[in-house]
Design an enzyme around this catalytic site. Structure first.
Site, PDB file in Angstrom:
ATOM      1  N   LYS A  11      -2.559  -1.920  -3.381  1.00 32.61           N
ATOM      2  CA  LYS A  11      -3.375  -0.708  -3.355  1.00 32.61           C
ATOM      3  C   LYS A  11      -2.515   0.527  -3.538  1.00 32.61           C
ATOM      4  O   LYS A  11      -1.505   0.633  -2.842  1.00 32.61           O
ATOM      5  CB  LYS A  11      -4.089  -0.662  -2.007  1.00 32.61           C
ATOM      6  CG  LYS A  11      -4.869   0.592  -1.741  1.00 32.61           C
ATOM      7  CD  LYS A  11      -5.428   0.540  -0.364  1.00 32.61           C
ATOM      8  CE  LYS A  11      -5.984   1.887  -0.003  1.00 32.61           C
ATOM      9  NZ  LYS A  11      -6.393   1.966   1.366  1.00 32.61           N
ATOM     10  N   LYS A  37       0.866  -1.191   0.000  1.00 33.06           N
ATOM     11  CA  LYS A  37       0.000   0.000   0.000  1.00 33.06           C
ATOM     12  C   LYS A  37       0.890   1.225   0.000  1.00 33.06           C
ATOM     13  O   LYS A  37       1.693   1.425   0.910  1.00 33.06           O
ATOM     14  CB  LYS A  37      -0.885  -0.015   1.243  1.00 33.06           C
ATOM     15  CG  LYS A  37      -1.704   1.260   1.415  1.00 33.06           C
ATOM     16  CD  LYS A  37      -2.627   1.187   2.611  1.00 33.06           C
ATOM     17  CE  LYS A  37      -3.381   2.473   2.808  1.00 33.06           C
ATOM     18  NZ  LYS A  37      -4.267   2.443   3.985  1.00 33.06           N
TER      19      LYS A  37
HETATM   20  C1  PBG Z   1      -7.157   3.461   6.016  1.00 32.31           C
HETATM   21  C2  PBG Z   1      -7.528   3.369   4.589  1.00 32.31           C
HETATM   22  C3  PBG Z   1      -7.423   4.334   3.559  1.00 32.31           C
HETATM   23  C4  PBG Z   1      -7.986   3.769   2.417  1.00 32.31           C
HETATM   24  C5  PBG Z   1      -8.391   2.492   2.760  1.00 32.31           C
HETATM   25  N1  PBG Z   1      -8.073   2.249   4.090  1.00 32.31           N
HETATM   26  C6  PBG Z   1      -6.962   5.721   3.606  1.00 32.31           C
HETATM   27  C7  PBG Z   1      -5.548   6.014   3.807  1.00 32.31           C
HETATM   28  O1  PBG Z   1      -4.697   5.157   3.940  1.00 32.31           O
HETATM   29  O2  PBG Z   1      -5.292   7.205   3.878  1.00 32.31           O
HETATM   30  C8  PBG Z   1      -8.149   4.431   1.078  1.00 32.31           C
HETATM   31  C9  PBG Z   1      -9.152   3.824   0.179  1.00 32.31           C
HETATM   32  C10 PBG Z   1      -9.556   4.632  -0.997  1.00 32.31           C
HETATM   33  O3  PBG Z   1      -8.955   5.660  -1.341  1.00 32.31           O
HETATM   34  O4  PBG Z   1     -10.544   4.236  -1.633  1.00 32.31           O
HETATM   35  N2  PBG Z   1      -5.818   3.513   6.334  1.00 32.31           N
END
Ligand code: PBG
Length: 340
Positions: A258, A205
């Site tokens: 992601k 991520k």
């Molecule tokens: C929580 C989380 C996030 C997303 C999913 N889980 C936000 C982030 O990391 O700032 C983003 C999902 C999306 O943009 O659709 N940490």
């Protein structure tokens, strides 16, 4: 003899790829990648209240739902044949530790119990993170310096995962990017009597600018600083492989990449290196920008979203988490035998 007598163009072409593009039926027969609603996961935002369906301006077609509305939405998604739901919570109150993430009557726990009681053929996945619940918006408790304190965060994430499993989650999806989070959660789930709850690990991520609309939807933007101290640098592909290998060692059951389109190389590398199911999260920004352009008639949302998710599956994802899940499922059902 003149040269042109033996020019290659005069010979029949042995391979003419266009032979397999001549009609919709031929194209359908040789199509390599097929989408199916069962491989799609719909992210949903749950909030306190009753009878509430609060539209999210930055994510056209999406809404923050109270638990009763969430159950209605889940029935609709189940009828469409969607594979599962990924739940994000908007708590009534926040604190520095993010206790709303793990309390028994927390918003996601309440939602999970209601969905479990509805007994739908949907996999219930809970996002396991603290940023929606902490007053500062970071994914774990802060040190005085303002950075997230890794190991105390692990204990809180593990506690959150156990509470979600207890409330009825089939899968927990840790997204905080703390080192060791998968191992800590696996150990806690096993110790709490949840050996069958699976972990979908946000293995790779990145600290992506594509999460903008989500942070508005989930009210989870950091109050100060950013997440670059724990989320990966989008420039690093080899690091993505190391992160993913670590999560496999720690006991991940599904590997999640992601965002999706900016990381198709990582999706493909993960598919090639591991035999576990690979999921890709087509995130809020990837969805919102298509709709923003479609509103101006610059893009055809249906065609672009179908092409995007097809590309993500072609790259190697078995599961795609996307805000377009319901629309795609509907389009796939409508299309039936008439795919162009
Ligand atoms: C929580 C989380 C996030 C997303 C999913 N889980 C936000 C982030 O990391 O700032 C983003 C999902 C999306 O943009 O659709 N940490």
């Amino acid at each position: 003899m003149v040269l042109s007598d033996t020019a290659p163009a005069a010979r029949p072409l042995l391979h003419r790829p266009r032979r397999l593009r001549t009609s919709p039926a031929v194209r359908r027969l040789v199509r390599e990648t097929r989408l199916h609603p069962a491989q799609l996961v719909a992210p949903l935002f749950v909030r306190p209240g009753r009878g509430i369906r609060e539209p999210i301006a930055s994510l056209p077609g999406q809404a923050r739902l109270s638990v009763d509305e969430l159950v209605i939405e889940a029935h609709r998604l189940a009828e469409l044949g969607i594979g599962g739901l990924l739940l994000f919570g908007l708590p009534a109150a926040k604190d520095p530790e993010g206790s709303g993430a793990w309390v028994e009557d927390g918003i996601v726990q309440t939602a999970l119990s209601a969905l479990r009681a509805a007994d739908l053929p949907l996999v219930l996945i809970a996002d396991t993170c603290l940023c929606e619940y902490t007053s500062h918006g970071h994914c774990g408790p802060l040190l005085p310096s303002g950075t997230v304190d890794n190991d105390p965060a692990l204990a809180l994430l593990a506690r959150t995962a156990v509470s979600q499993a207890t409330a009825g989650a089939d899968i927990v999806a840790p997204s905080a990017m703390m080192d060791g989070q998968v191992a800590a959660i696996r150990a806690a789930l096993d110790a709490a009597g949840h050996p069958t709850t699976a972990i979908m690990a946000y293995a790779a991520k990145t600290a992506s600018a594509f999460y903008g609309p989500f942070r508005e939807a989930a009210d989870s933007a950091p109050a100060m600083g950013d997440r670059r101290g724990y989320q990966m640098d989008p420039a690093n592909g080899r690091e993505a492989r190391r992160e993913t290998a670590l999560d496999v060692t720690e006991g991940a059951d599904i590997l999640l990449v992601k965002p999706a389109l900016p990381q198709l190389d990582v999706v493909a590398a993960t598919r090639a290196a591991h035999d576990l199911p690979v999921a890709a999260y087509h995130v809020s920004g990837e969805y919102a920008m298509v709709h923003a352009a479609a509103e101006r008639d610059w893009l055809d949302a249906r065609a672009v979203l179908t092409e995007s998710v097809t590309a993500i599956v072609r790259a190697g994802a078995d599961i795609v988490i996307t805000y377009a899940a319901a629309d795609l499922a509907r389009w796939l059902t409508e299309e039936g035998a008439t795919t162009p």
